[in-house]
Scaffold this active site. Structure first.
Site, PDB file in Angstrom:
ATOM      1  CG  LEU A  46      -1.967  -1.095   1.298  1.00 48.47           C
ATOM      2  CD1 LEU A  46      -2.725  -0.995   2.619  1.00 48.47           C
ATOM      3  CD2 LEU A  46      -2.934  -1.020   0.136  1.00 48.47           C
ATOM      4  NE  ARG A  73       8.511  -0.009  -1.498  1.00 52.99           N
ATOM      5  CZ  ARG A  73       9.033  -1.135  -1.033  1.00 52.99           C
ATOM      6  NH1 ARG A  73       9.673  -1.118   0.135  1.00 52.99           N
ATOM      7  NH2 ARG A  73       8.952  -2.252  -1.711  1.00 52.99           N
ATOM      8  CG  MET A 124      12.097   3.941  10.510  1.00 49.05           C
ATOM      9  SD  MET A 124      11.646   4.266  12.229  1.00 49.05           S
ATOM     10  CE  MET A 124      11.262   2.613  12.809  1.00 49.05           C
ATOM     11  N   GLY A 125       9.485   1.751   7.121  1.00 51.58           N
ATOM     12  CA  GLY A 125       8.680   0.572   6.914  1.00 51.58           C
ATOM     13  C   GLY A 125       7.928   0.550   5.614  1.00 51.58           C
ATOM     14  CB  VAL A 149       1.810   0.036   4.900  1.00 54.01           C
ATOM     15  CG1 VAL A 149       0.424  -0.378   5.370  1.00 54.01           C
ATOM     16  CG2 VAL A 149       2.484   0.905   5.965  1.00 54.01           C
ATOM     17  CE  LYS A 185       4.933   2.062  10.729  1.00 56.31           C
ATOM     18  NZ  LYS A 185       4.525   3.150  11.647  1.00 56.31           N
ATOM     19  CG  ASP A 221       6.003  12.727  14.157  1.00 50.15           C
ATOM     20  OD1 ASP A 221       6.248  13.893  13.756  1.00 50.15           O
ATOM     21  OD2 ASP A 221       6.267  11.716  13.472  1.00 50.15           O
TER      22      ASP A 221
END
Length: 376
Positions: A77, A79, A82-83, A85, A100, A197
């Site tokens: 789905l 990017r 750090m990850g 999805v 994730k 955040d």
């Protein structure tokens, strides 16, 4: 289905990284306060050959792979830093979910990998403890330190940042969206969690099956401050005075590495509301250090400068939310939300203005001309 991205591109410099940080200029001083320098290069941006004590990370899974013997990955789905999805299906329940997966994409020290894995666990603990319609649901967490993953509800819609890129929001729409965000953040605060955040990337506008107004959901609690965290636990994620978050949405106390509380999230919500209404930020800074200087020495741009019709109640709302000193802001997100409701429903709505001075002068001049003509 619109992209459900991972938004973990925040600034954080754990202790393990100190040895590999390049020399940087001494930060500027404002009064007695030395501004924290946040433009430090991270090992995430360094060539593989420069990373000390590097170790391989787990390979990124592909569509069709099975995680934890029950989550079948369907497609990617989105990017983030750090990850990645994925849309996936829980084979035990048949339910579609979002996964994730921590994807550092390069070689990193064991300590750095462990730090990022702990961030994932923190996000799971924080989000799962809130359980509110305006906060993303986290169902599960799994995987080893070098490849942890979170299982979340699958969302359809778009990020608030994507909506803002389409143009400024009408006041009523911006207020409705931010009111939903505030409800989610308030629930987090009641649970002892400060997000730290908040930004348009971390708010998802979920499409509703009946075609009604989108439902805002707060995402990404990976850098949240959680009541009950031990000092040792926090130190493992951030060094003393570390800057965590996205600079443009940071309060002055957060940007200079001081302690934060719920009023830090109030400030970020104020920045987000300003941006939704104007498609710009209240401080036009080129970098984090310049932003910190501007926060300490000047006032934010007045919202009526960019949208004159928002003169009056809305401008006073923004001024208080973006106050330099935390003690001058709304004391809580609930208080900010109540003030926003009063602007939305008050006898003098923000979009009507409390008689913009320029409009008033023009009206008085026109009245004078009419009276003069009548007298003649």
């Amino acid at each position: 289905m619109a992209r459900q991205s991972d938004h973990s591109d925040d600034l954080e410099t754990p202790n393990d990284f100190e040895a590999v940080l390049k020399a940087v200029a001494r930060p500027p001083e404002v009064g007695r306060s030395v501004l924290a320098h946040v433009a430090l290069p991270s090992t995430l941006d360094m060539p593989e050959s420069q990373l000390p004590f590097a170790q391989p990370t787990a390979p990124e899974p592909a569509a069709g792979d099975l995680l934890d013997e029950r989550y079948r990955l369907d497609r990617i789905l989105g990017r983030g830093g750090m990850g990645v999805v994925y849309a996936a299906r829980n084979l035990r329940t048949g339910k579609m979910v979002a996964i994730k997966w921590m994807s550092v994409g390069r070689r990193h020290s064991a300590a750095a990998t462990t730090t990022m894995a702990e961030r994932f666990r923190r996000e799971a603990r924080a989000a799962a403890s809130i359980r509110h319609p305006n906060v993303v649901d986290v169902y599960d967490v799994g995987g080893p330190d070098d490849a942890p993953f979170l299982v979340m509800e699958l969302l359809e819609g778009e990020a608030l940042s994507a909506r803002i890129r389409q143009g400024t929001l009408p006041f009523d729409e911006a207020a409705r969206v931010m009111r939903g965000v505030m409800r989610g953040v308030s629930a987090a605060h009641r649970g002892g969690i400060v997000h730290r955040d908040l930004k348009p990337d971390n708010v998802f506008l979920c499409a509703q099956p009946d075609g009604g107004a989108s439902l805002p959901k707060v995402l990404d609690f990976g850098v949240a401050a959680i009541r009950g965290d031990s000092a040792e636990g926090l130190a493992s994620l951030t060094r003393t005075g570390a800057i965590i978050g996205t600079p443009a949405y940071m309060s002055p106390e957060q940007l200079t590495g001081r302690s934060v509380d719920a009023r830090t999230d109030v400030y970020a919500l104020g920045v987000m509301l300003f941006e939704a209404l104007t498609a710009k930020l209240p401080f036009d800074a080129k970098n984090a250090s310049e932003l910190a200087v501007m926060q300490a020495t000047s006032a934010p741009t007045r919202v009526s400068k960019l949208r004159p019709e928002l003169f009056g109640a809305c401008e006073r709302l923004m001024t208080r939310a973006l106050a330099r000193e935390a003690s001058d802001r709304y004391a809580s997100v609930d208080e900010f939300a109540q003030a926003l409701d009063e602007v939305r429903t008050g006898p003098t709505k923000a979009v009507d203005g409390e008689k913009n001075p320029r409009r008033l002068v023009r009206g008085l001049l026109a009245l004078a001309v009419v009276l003069l003509l009548v007298g003649l």
